[in-house]
Scaffold this active site. Structure first.
Site, PDB file in Angstrom:
ATOM      1  N   ARG A  36       7.104 -64.707 -16.696  1.00  0.00           N
ATOM      2  CA  ARG A  36       6.757 -63.282 -15.894  1.00  0.00           C
ATOM      3  C   ARG A  36       7.915 -62.734 -15.057  1.00  0.00           C
ATOM      4  O   ARG A  36       8.136 -61.808 -15.056  1.00  0.00           O
ATOM      5  CB  ARG A  36       5.632 -63.072 -15.579  1.00  0.00           C
ATOM      6  CG  ARG A  36       4.650 -62.981 -16.867  1.00  0.00           C
ATOM      7  CD  ARG A  36       3.050 -62.571 -16.283  1.00  0.00           C
ATOM      8  NE  ARG A  36       2.311 -62.050 -17.522  1.00  0.00           N
ATOM      9  CZ  ARG A  36       0.885 -61.909 -17.525  1.00  0.00           C
ATOM     10  NH1 ARG A  36       0.414 -62.560 -16.621  1.00  0.00           N
ATOM     11  NH2 ARG A  36       0.389 -61.689 -18.492  1.00  0.00           N
ATOM     12  N   LYS A 197     -13.817 -61.404 -34.554  1.00  0.00           N
ATOM     13  CA  LYS A 197     -14.633 -60.388 -34.618  1.00  0.00           C
ATOM     14  C   LYS A 197     -14.314 -59.140 -34.929  1.00  0.00           C
ATOM     15  O   LYS A 197     -13.389 -58.614 -34.614  1.00  0.00           O
ATOM     16  CB  LYS A 197     -15.705 -60.545 -33.230  1.00  0.00           C
ATOM     17  CG  LYS A 197     -16.429 -61.932 -33.235  1.00  0.00           C
ATOM     18  CD  LYS A 197     -17.257 -61.818 -32.085  1.00  0.00           C
ATOM     19  CE  LYS A 197     -18.196 -62.848 -31.910  1.00  0.00           C
ATOM     20  NZ  LYS A 197     -19.011 -62.731 -30.595  1.00  0.00           N
ATOM     21  N   GLY A 354      -3.391 -62.594 -27.206  1.00  0.00           N
ATOM     22  CA  GLY A 354      -3.283 -63.809 -26.590  1.00  0.00           C
ATOM     23  C   GLY A 354      -3.364 -65.129 -27.523  1.00  0.00           C
ATOM     24  O   GLY A 354      -2.269 -65.815 -27.540  1.00  0.00           O
ATOM     25  N   GLY A 377      -4.277 -57.129 -22.985  1.00  0.00           N
ATOM     26  CA  GLY A 377      -4.783 -55.892 -23.326  1.00  0.00           C
ATOM     27  C   GLY A 377      -4.182 -54.598 -23.591  1.00  0.00           C
ATOM     28  O   GLY A 377      -4.556 -53.793 -24.308  1.00  0.00           O
TER      29      GLY A 377
HETATM   30  P1  ADP Z   1      -6.028 -62.412 -30.249  1.00  0.00           P
HETATM   31  O1  ADP Z   1      -6.409 -63.130 -28.938  1.00  0.00           O
HETATM   32  O2  ADP Z   1      -4.534 -62.644 -30.583  1.00  0.00           O
HETATM   33  O3  ADP Z   1      -6.118 -61.073 -30.138  1.00  0.00           O
HETATM   34  P2  ADP Z   1      -8.648 -63.324 -31.241  1.00  0.00           P
HETATM   35  O4  ADP Z   1      -9.031 -63.635 -29.906  1.00  0.00           O
HETATM   36  O5  ADP Z   1      -9.415 -61.969 -31.922  1.00  0.00           O
HETATM   37  O6  ADP Z   1      -7.027 -63.123 -31.656  1.00  0.00           O
HETATM   38  O7  ADP Z   1      -8.924 -64.097 -32.525  1.00  0.00           O
HETATM   39  C1  ADP Z   1      -8.503 -65.607 -32.308  1.00  0.00           C
HETATM   40  C2  ADP Z   1      -9.525 -66.590 -32.642  1.00  0.00           C
HETATM   41  O8  ADP Z   1     -10.339 -66.134 -33.694  1.00  0.00           O
HETATM   42  C3  ADP Z   1      -9.231 -68.176 -32.428  1.00  0.00           C
HETATM   43  O9  ADP Z   1      -9.985 -68.590 -31.288  1.00  0.00           O
HETATM   44  C4  ADP Z   1      -9.671 -68.498 -34.104  1.00  0.00           C
HETATM   45  O10 ADP Z   1     -10.326 -69.881 -33.813  1.00  0.00           O
HETATM   46  C5  ADP Z   1     -10.714 -67.559 -34.615  1.00  0.00           C
HETATM   47  N1  ADP Z   1     -10.830 -67.472 -35.869  1.00  0.00           N
HETATM   48  C6  ADP Z   1     -10.030 -67.158 -36.703  1.00  0.00           C
HETATM   49  N2  ADP Z   1     -10.272 -67.366 -38.086  1.00  0.00           N
HETATM   50  C7  ADP Z   1     -11.740 -68.025 -37.857  1.00  0.00           C
HETATM   51  C8  ADP Z   1     -12.753 -68.162 -38.822  1.00  0.00           C
HETATM   52  N3  ADP Z   1     -12.530 -68.257 -40.134  1.00  0.00           N
HETATM   53  N4  ADP Z   1     -13.719 -68.743 -38.166  1.00  0.00           N
HETATM   54  C9  ADP Z   1     -13.906 -68.884 -36.958  1.00  0.00           C
HETATM   55  N5  ADP Z   1     -13.026 -68.442 -36.124  1.00  0.00           N
HETATM   56  C10 ADP Z   1     -11.968 -68.088 -36.375  1.00  0.00           C
END
Ligand code: ADP
Ligand code: MG
Length: 396
Positions: A36, A197, A354, A377
């Protein structure tokens, strides 16, 4: 661009207040990752080259409006000096007497770092008095902290309305990349949304279906969409209470002419751990005692084909539980495909989030994407179509 940049500002002989994000990881007083800090160097060098005197405003950690000595920015001074190759001075407060004295003593070619803005309760409240006290220190304001632009704080928003304001080089690069991906993109545009989610990415999905031509849904989020279609996903991570919402998103997509791509096959396992036995099954054939942890090869082939037919790609969220092999397979393959198309000049690819950045680094392709946003964010809020106050304040 709709935002003012450094090129439009008269900086010669002026004190330039620069909001930066140098919230770097520190262990035992030592900076463990200076990325950074490295990223703000071009902005500061340009300001100095134009005869301006940069004075840095920044936050560090979450001191919640109180002076917390462990969250002082002072330990960053030597790293800043090393990366900038110039003298970096420090003031014990970001406003008032100590700051004014330090600004007055600042020489041409030097940089001044002011203490943590969040030591003042007014910062996160966007208190006009604090904004004015900050503004009183300089003549021009430059914001180079896109990652903090989703927050209307004194140092990110309030001050921009008091002084002539512009985007720094890093902010400018981020805004250009994001504009190319969603603002005024070359079509067809494909979005990949994965991750855990649906509930955390509702606004994002809602905004994307009205803007993109294809929406690839993966990860745990895809499970919820499968449930919404009446498919039994066994022990998979899925938000069964979100099924109706998922159906609404699908209807909205149909009405907007956005094609939704869900995995036709999936990789399932009984346990989520390294070396767990796994198998590929049709998306509607997850055994009752198993969980879906990745998209299957047929899904990857379909996603690759969609990428082939796209000119612009925007990606947030892994396609599977990428932290543990082999459930990183679909994410790696799709990422490599996007990287290859980008390298060949056939695709503009922008990614952020992230876990997404971690997954793309793991796949070894981050350098080949057109742009990887580390803004967290702020990137997500921008993908949600929200106006970022720190950016809006820089509009012409
Ligand atoms: P980002 O941080 O890039 O916005 P998210 O935090 O929304 O991404 O999602 C990442 C998480 O989703 C990871 O920890 C990954 O293990 C989980 N994940 C992805 N696919 C599945 C799945 N089929 N079942 C459970 N967890 C999942
Ligand atoms: Mg995450």
């Amino acid at each position: 661009m709709a935002w003012k940049t450094l090129d439009e500002m008269d900086l010669a002989g002026k004190v330039v207040l620069v909001r930066v994000d140098i919230n770097v990881p520190v262990e035992n007083g030592v900076v463990t990752d200076a990325t950074r800090i490295e990223k703000i160097v071009p902005t500061l060098k340009d300001i100095i080259a134009e005869g301006g005197k940069p004075v840095l405003l920044a936050h560090f950690g979450r001191p919640k409006g109180k002076v917390v000595p462990e969250m002082s920015l002072k330990p960053l001074v030597p790293v800043l000096a090393e990366k900038l190759g110039c003298t970096v001075k420090f003031a014990e407060d970001c406003v008032g007497g100590p700051a004014k004295a330090a600004v007055a003593a600042l020489g041409t070619g030097e940089v001044l770092l002011l203490e943590n803005t969040r030591f003042h309760a007014g910062e996160e409240k966007n208190d006009p008095e604090l904004s004015a006290a900050m503004a009183a220190l300089g003549e021009v304001y430059v914001n180079d902290a896109f990652s903090a632009a989703h927050r209307a704080h004194s140092s990110t928003e309030g001050i921009a309305h008091i002084l002539p304001a512009a985007a720094g080089r890093l902010m400018e690069a981020e805004l250009k990349a994001l504009e190319a991906a969603l603002g005024d993109p070359v079509r067809p545009v494909t979005a990949v949304v994965g991750g855990a989610k649906v509930s955390t990415k509702l606004d994002l999905l809602g905004n994307l279906v009205s803007k993109v031509d294809n929406l690839v849904i993966g990860g745990g989020m895809a499970n919820t969409f499968l449930v919404a279609q009446g498919i039994d996903v066994g022990k998979s991570l899925a938000e069964r209470e979100m099924a109706e919402t998922a159906r609404e998103i699908m209807t909205k997509a149909v009405n907007a002419g956005c094609r939704i791509v869900l995995p036709k096959d999936v990789v399932v396992a009984r346990e989520f751990k390294a070396g767990a036995e796994s198998e590929t099954v049709a998306a509607d054939a997850c055994p009752a005692d198993a969980m879906i942890l990745d998209a299957g090869p047929e899904a990857v082939a379909e996603i690759s084909k969609v990428f082939d037919e796209s000119k612009t790609l925007i990606w947030n969220g892994p396609l599977g539980a990428f932290e543990i092999a082999p459930f990183d397979t679909a994410t790696n393959a799709a990422a490599q495909k996007a990287a290859a198309l980008t390298k060949a000049g056939l695709l503009t690819s922008v990614a952020g989030g992230g876990d997404t950045v971690a997954a793309l680094n793991k796949a070894g392709v981050a350098a080949d994407f057109s742009y990887i946003s580390t803004a967290g964010g702020a990137f997500l809020e921008w993908m949600e179509g929200k106006e970022l106050p720190g950016v809006a304040a820089l509009m012409k």
